[in-house]
Design an enzyme around this catalytic site. Structure first.
Site, mmCIF file in Angstrom:
data_model
loop_
_atom_site.group_PDB
_atom_site.id
_atom_site.type_symbol
_atom_site.label_atom_id
_atom_site.label_comp_id
_atom_site.label_asym_id
_atom_site.label_seq_id
_atom_site.Cartn_x
_atom_site.Cartn_y
_atom_site.Cartn_z
ATOM 1 N N SER A 218 108.266 27.191 44.569
ATOM 2 C CA SER A 218 108.760 27.374 46.031
ATOM 3 C C SER A 218 109.265 27.257 47.217
ATOM 4 O O SER A 218 109.362 26.052 47.663
ATOM 5 C CB SER A 218 107.445 28.547 45.850
ATOM 6 O OG SER A 218 107.113 29.486 46.505
ATOM 7 N N TYR B 273 98.096 29.233 46.772
ATOM 8 C CA TYR B 273 99.370 29.020 45.576
ATOM 9 C C TYR B 273 100.454 28.284 46.563
ATOM 10 O O TYR B 273 101.257 27.348 45.665
ATOM 11 C CB TYR B 273 100.217 30.056 46.343
ATOM 12 C CG TYR B 273 101.481 30.704 45.884
ATOM 13 C CD1 TYR B 273 101.776 31.051 44.237
ATOM 14 C CD2 TYR B 273 102.058 30.926 46.818
ATOM 15 C CE1 TYR B 273 102.616 31.137 43.384
ATOM 16 C CE2 TYR B 273 103.741 30.752 46.024
ATOM 17 C CZ TYR B 273 104.393 31.264 44.546
ATOM 18 O OH TYR B 273 105.423 31.231 43.754
HETATM 19 N N1 LIG Z 1 109.812 36.253 42.981
HETATM 20 C C1 LIG Z 1 109.825 34.817 44.130
HETATM 21 O O1 LIG Z 1 109.845 35.943 45.217
HETATM 22 C C2 LIG Z 1 109.286 34.120 43.590
HETATM 23 C C3 LIG Z 1 109.581 32.686 44.536
HETATM 24 C C4 LIG Z 1 109.056 31.393 44.337
HETATM 25 C C5 LIG Z 1 108.655 30.831 43.326
HETATM 26 N N2 LIG Z 1 108.607 32.269 42.513
HETATM 27 C C6 LIG Z 1 107.807 31.698 40.853
HETATM 28 O O2 LIG Z 1 108.102 32.177 40.082
HETATM 29 C C7 LIG Z 1 108.173 32.087 38.832
HETATM 30 C C8 LIG Z 1 108.033 34.008 37.862
HETATM 31 O O3 LIG Z 1 107.897 34.448 38.439
HETATM 32 P P1 LIG Z 1 107.992 35.795 38.863
HETATM 33 O O4 LIG Z 1 108.755 36.350 40.086
HETATM 34 O O5 LIG Z 1 109.422 36.183 37.970
HETATM 35 O O6 LIG Z 1 107.289 36.801 38.341
HETATM 36 P P2 LIG Z 1 106.504 38.169 37.882
HETATM 37 O O7 LIG Z 1 107.697 39.375 37.707
HETATM 38 O O8 LIG Z 1 104.917 38.808 37.931
HETATM 39 O O9 LIG Z 1 106.827 37.358 36.343
HETATM 40 C C9 LIG Z 1 105.780 36.033 35.792
HETATM 41 C C10 LIG Z 1 106.403 35.739 34.677
HETATM 42 O O10 LIG Z 1 104.780 34.716 34.136
HETATM 43 C C11 LIG Z 1 103.684 35.502 33.039
HETATM 44 N N3 LIG Z 1 103.054 34.917 32.878
HETATM 45 C C12 LIG Z 1 102.184 34.840 33.853
HETATM 46 N N4 LIG Z 1 100.899 34.531 33.694
HETATM 47 C C13 LIG Z 1 101.039 34.015 32.878
HETATM 48 C C14 LIG Z 1 99.773 33.297 31.152
HETATM 49 N N5 LIG Z 1 99.145 33.623 31.206
HETATM 50 N N6 LIG Z 1 100.691 33.412 30.211
HETATM 51 C C15 LIG Z 1 102.015 33.103 30.128
HETATM 52 N N7 LIG Z 1 102.346 33.460 30.579
HETATM 53 C C16 LIG Z 1 102.639 34.302 31.954
HETATM 54 C C17 LIG Z 1 104.229 36.838 32.948
HETATM 55 O O11 LIG Z 1 104.205 36.989 31.317
HETATM 56 P P3 LIG Z 1 103.467 37.443 30.892
HETATM 57 O O12 LIG Z 1 102.227 38.504 32.364
HETATM 58 O O13 LIG Z 1 103.851 39.026 30.156
HETATM 59 O O14 LIG Z 1 101.738 37.078 30.492
HETATM 60 C C18 LIG Z 1 105.703 36.710 33.807
HETATM 61 O O15 LIG Z 1 106.489 36.919 32.786
HETATM 62 C C19 LIG Z 1 106.720 31.571 39.032
HETATM 63 O O16 LIG Z 1 106.199 30.834 38.953
HETATM 64 C C20 LIG Z 1 106.419 31.657 40.889
HETATM 65 O O17 LIG Z 1 105.380 31.508 41.199
HETATM 66 C C21 LIG Z 1 108.719 33.161 42.322
#
Ligand SMILES: NC(=O)c1ccc[n+]([C@@H]2O[C@H](COP(=O)([O-])OP(=O)(O)OC[C@H]3O[C@@H](n4cnc5c(N)ncnc54)[C@H](OP(=O)(O)O)[C@@H]3O)[C@@H](O)[C@H]2O)c1
Length: 248
Positions: free
Chosen positions: A143, A156
């Protein structure tokens, strides 16, 4: 169809929403076989059904990345079904931000378990196959918070700095096995990520921040496709990107 994506077997954790789902859609459209892991079985099953109905190859395996046996099962299922694993995308993560003084210790534990240990379990599950194949690509998700820290983001950010450290160590160690490593660090992308912020002050700040400038999740999918689609002797190690309007 894009070079070096068609026919690849790609395992994606956190494929039930956001960046993981967007990657599954784009890579499937470009001819990859996608193996989807997340806890919400209904979501990954319906996504797999939709991609299959559209002519793609997709498999859903219910996975909690905090359980190393489940992550191993996810990767083993990919190899059983498709004969190999070409790309492991360690994407599952959560971001319940709060000030340290609020002592949300359970949330600190959860972020360490999912964002760091989940990535390690993904590496542990994929690496033996990739070593044997003498080929593979591990993509970890950090991130902007893995590059800078602010009030409320300490834990985080610590997990996302850890992902970068792990990725760089991995990069150096897997040279003999012809394995590529990429760490992608997005800025604000519109997903469900802000929804797991329980601290009211942090939640209000983050929802406003995302509402003001977050960009669509296919921005991430395109970064994945860019790294994957390079010729095999080109290893894109780091991608840091933000919405054009994002200052921090
Ligand atoms: N969106 C942003 O602005 C942003 C920026 C920088 C980095 N990121 C990173 O991108 C990644 C994806 O996040 P996102 O933005 O797509 O958010 P999101 O829509 O909340 O997706 C998060 C995903 O992680 C899964 N997850 C959470 N806990 C889990 C567990 N214990 N086992 C398996 N899967 C799990 C969730 O699936 P289930 O709940 O179905 O398990 C969901 O599919 C994360 O690592 C986040 O830190 C996001």
């Amino acid at each position: 169809m894009s070079d070096n994506i068609e026919g690849k077997v790609v395992v994606i954790t956190g494929a039930s929403s956001g960046l993981g789902e967007a990657s599954a859609r784009l890579l499937s459209a470009q001819g990859a076989s996608v193996v989807l892991g997340a806890r919400r079985e209904d979501r990954i099953k319906s996504l797999a059904d939709e991609l299959t109905a559209g002519g793609g190859r997709a498999l859903a395996v219910t996975t909690d990345v905090t359980h190393r046996d489940q992550v191993k099962k996810l990767v083993d299922a990919a190899v059983q079904a498709c004969g190999r694993i070409d790309v492991m995308i360690n994407n599952a993560g959560l971001m319940p931000q709060s000030l340290l003084e609020h002592l949300k210790i359970d949330e600190w534990d959860r972020m360490i378990d999912v964002n760091i240990k989940g990535v390690l379990y993904g590496i542990a599950a994929a690496l033996p196959y990739m070593q044997k194949q003498k080929a593979g690509h591990i993509i970890n998700v950090s991130s902007v918070a893995g590059h800078r820290v602010g009030p409320g983001t300490a834990v985080y950010a610590a997990t996302k700095y850890a992902v970068r450290a792990l990725s760089e160590g991995l990069r150096q160690e897997v040279k003999p096995y012809n394995i590529r490593t990429t760490v992608i660090s997005p800025g604000a992308v519109a997903t469900e990520l802000p929804d797991n912020v329980t601290d009211p002050d942090a939640a209000a700040r983050i929802h406003k921040f995302y509402a003001d400038l977050a960009i669509p999740a296919d921005s991430f999918a395109r970064a994945v496709a860019f790294a994957m689609s390079q010729p095999d002797d080109v290893d894109i190690n780091e991608i840091l990107y933000r919405p054009t309007r994002q200052e921090i």
